[in-house]
Design a protein around this motif. Structure first.
Motif, mmCIF file in Angstrom:
data_model
loop_
_atom_site.group_PDB
_atom_site.id
_atom_site.type_symbol
_atom_site.label_atom_id
_atom_site.label_comp_id
_atom_site.label_asym_id
_atom_site.label_seq_id
_atom_site.Cartn_x
_atom_site.Cartn_y
_atom_site.Cartn_z
ATOM 1 N N PHE A 1 0.807 -1.207 0.000
ATOM 2 C CA PHE A 1 0.000 0.000 0.000
ATOM 3 C C PHE A 1 0.852 1.273 0.000
ATOM 4 O O PHE A 1 0.325 2.372 -0.022
ATOM 5 N N ALA A 2 2.154 1.127 0.015
ATOM 6 C CA ALA A 2 3.058 2.268 0.141
ATOM 7 C C ALA A 2 2.863 3.293 -0.968
ATOM 8 O O ALA A 2 2.964 4.485 -0.729
ATOM 9 N N ASP A 3 2.598 2.848 -2.177
ATOM 10 C CA ASP A 3 2.466 3.782 -3.289
ATOM 11 C C ASP A 3 1.026 3.848 -3.801
ATOM 12 O O ASP A 3 0.785 4.140 -4.957
ATOM 13 N N GLY B 1 -1.331 10.938 -16.023
ATOM 14 C CA GLY B 1 -0.424 10.050 -15.305
ATOM 15 C C GLY B 1 -0.010 10.551 -13.938
ATOM 16 O O GLY B 1 0.568 9.808 -13.144
ATOM 17 N N ARG B 2 -0.291 11.810 -13.651
ATOM 18 C CA ARG B 2 0.012 12.314 -12.317
ATOM 19 C C ARG B 2 -1.055 11.822 -11.339
ATOM 20 O O ARG B 2 -2.073 11.266 -11.743
ATOM 21 N N CYS B 3 -0.829 12.054 -10.062
ATOM 22 C CA CYS B 3 -1.812 11.634 -9.066
ATOM 23 C C CYS B 3 -1.973 12.704 -8.004
ATOM 24 O O CYS B 3 -1.168 13.640 -7.894
ATOM 25 N N LEU B 4 -3.023 12.539 -7.232
ATOM 26 C CA LEU B 4 -3.389 13.469 -6.177
ATOM 27 C C LEU B 4 -3.671 12.664 -4.923
ATOM 28 O O LEU B 4 -4.378 11.656 -4.970
ATOM 29 N N GLU B 5 -3.107 13.067 -3.817
ATOM 30 C CA GLU B 5 -3.390 12.449 -2.520
ATOM 31 C C GLU B 5 -4.636 13.115 -1.945
ATOM 32 O O GLU B 5 -4.823 14.328 -2.103
ATOM 33 N N GLN C 1 7.547 6.960 1.177
ATOM 34 C CA GLN C 1 7.455 5.705 0.437
ATOM 35 C C GLN C 1 6.809 5.854 -0.931
ATOM 36 O O GLN C 1 6.871 4.932 -1.736
ATOM 37 N N LYS C 2 6.183 6.976 -1.191
ATOM 38 C CA LYS C 2 5.484 7.151 -2.466
ATOM 39 C C LYS C 2 6.491 7.223 -3.609
ATOM 40 O O LYS C 2 7.407 8.034 -3.583
ATOM 41 N N ILE C 3 6.296 6.376 -4.583
ATOM 42 C CA ILE C 3 7.162 6.362 -5.759
ATOM 43 C C ILE C 3 6.695 7.440 -6.741
ATOM 44 O O ILE C 3 7.462 8.260 -7.198
ATOM 45 N N ASN C 4 5.396 7.426 -7.052
ATOM 46 C CA ASN C 4 4.793 8.431 -7.918
ATOM 47 C C ASN C 4 4.298 9.547 -7.006
ATOM 48 O O ASN C 4 3.196 9.486 -6.482
ATOM 49 N N LYS C 5 5.147 10.546 -6.772
ATOM 50 C CA LYS C 5 4.795 11.615 -5.841
ATOM 51 C C LYS C 5 3.566 12.376 -6.342
ATOM 52 O O LYS C 5 3.509 12.791 -7.509
ATOM 53 N N PRO C 6 2.588 12.573 -5.474
ATOM 54 C CA PRO C 6 1.393 13.337 -5.854
ATOM 55 C C PRO C 6 1.732 14.796 -6.184
ATOM 56 O O PRO C 6 2.716 15.337 -5.669
ATOM 57 N N VAL C 7 0.895 15.417 -7.000
ATOM 58 C CA VAL C 7 1.065 16.843 -7.292
ATOM 59 C C VAL C 7 0.703 17.673 -6.072
ATOM 60 O O VAL C 7 1.034 18.850 -5.998
ATOM 61 N N GLY C 8 0.034 17.043 -5.131
ATOM 62 C CA GLY C 8 -0.332 17.709 -3.898
ATOM 63 C C GLY C 8 -1.339 16.882 -3.129
ATOM 64 O O GLY C 8 -1.681 15.759 -3.511
ATOM 65 N N VAL C 9 -1.805 17.480 -2.051
ATOM 66 C CA VAL C 9 -2.748 16.814 -1.156
ATOM 67 C C VAL C 9 -4.024 17.644 -1.103
ATOM 68 O O VAL C 9 -3.983 18.828 -0.764
ATOM 69 N N CYS C 10 -5.125 17.012 -1.435
ATOM 70 C CA CYS C 10 -6.429 17.653 -1.314
ATOM 71 C C CYS C 10 -6.993 17.268 0.051
ATOM 72 O O CYS C 10 -7.197 16.083 0.336
#
Length: 164
Positions: free
Chosen positions: A52-54, A63-67, A97-106
């Motif tokens: 669950f780390a990533d 392809g980007r992600c958001l936390e 631990q996140k490999i694909n770093k989010p563009v930010g946190v909502c």
């Protein structure tokens, strides 16, 4: 046979709540013509916690992600309404631990459904705080951000669209 460490009842409950808010964020992004989908959380008891780390909450079409972090707090669409001077971003270990770093946190209020955004670019200005996680009943190292670094939902849209 090795005991299965996941999922426990608290983990399932919190992941289910998190899924609901990830879906809310993705739906609002789509209302603003941003290709977004909430990741479907897999409750397979055979999965190792390290898997669950990533985990990515909202996947963007490029392809980007958001936390997404839902909070049991009331606030509106203005960062000044956030009830504390600082906000918890994530656990320090979880973010690292996140490999694909989010563009930010909502950050979503569980009381009002309002959303604020913490751009990942502000990470050098984040602090750390040791504290007690009241939900999981464990000590945790948290990443924190000053409320003044949070921005509105509309500014999050601009950020995602590359306009900030």
């Amino acid at each position: 046979m090795k005991p299965k460490p996941f999922p426990d009842d608290i983990f399932i409950r919190e992941a289910t709540i998190g899924q609901k808010y990830a879906e809310l964020v993705a739906a609002r992004l789509r209302c603003h013509n941003i290709d977004a989908i909430a990741s479907q959380f897999d409750f397979d008891p055979e999965r190792d916690p390290a898997d669950f780390a990533d985990e990515q909450d909202v996947l963007l079409g490029d392809g980007r992600c958001l936390e997404v972090k839902s909070r049991r707090l009331a606030f509106d669409c203005d960062p000044s309404s956030f009830p504390y001077k600082t906000a918890l971003v994530d656990t320090a270990a979880g973010w690292r631990q996140k490999i694909n770093k989010p563009v930010g946190v909502c950050v979503v209020s569980q009381h009002t459904d309002q959303m604020l955004f913490i751009p990942a670019e502000t990470e050098p200005q984040w602090g750390t705080k040791k504290g007690w996680d009241r939900v999981r009943s464990i000590h945790e190292n948290w990443l924190t951000v000053d409320r003044d670094l949070m921005v509105t939902f509309n500014q999050m849209l601009d950020h995602i669209n590359g306009e900030s």
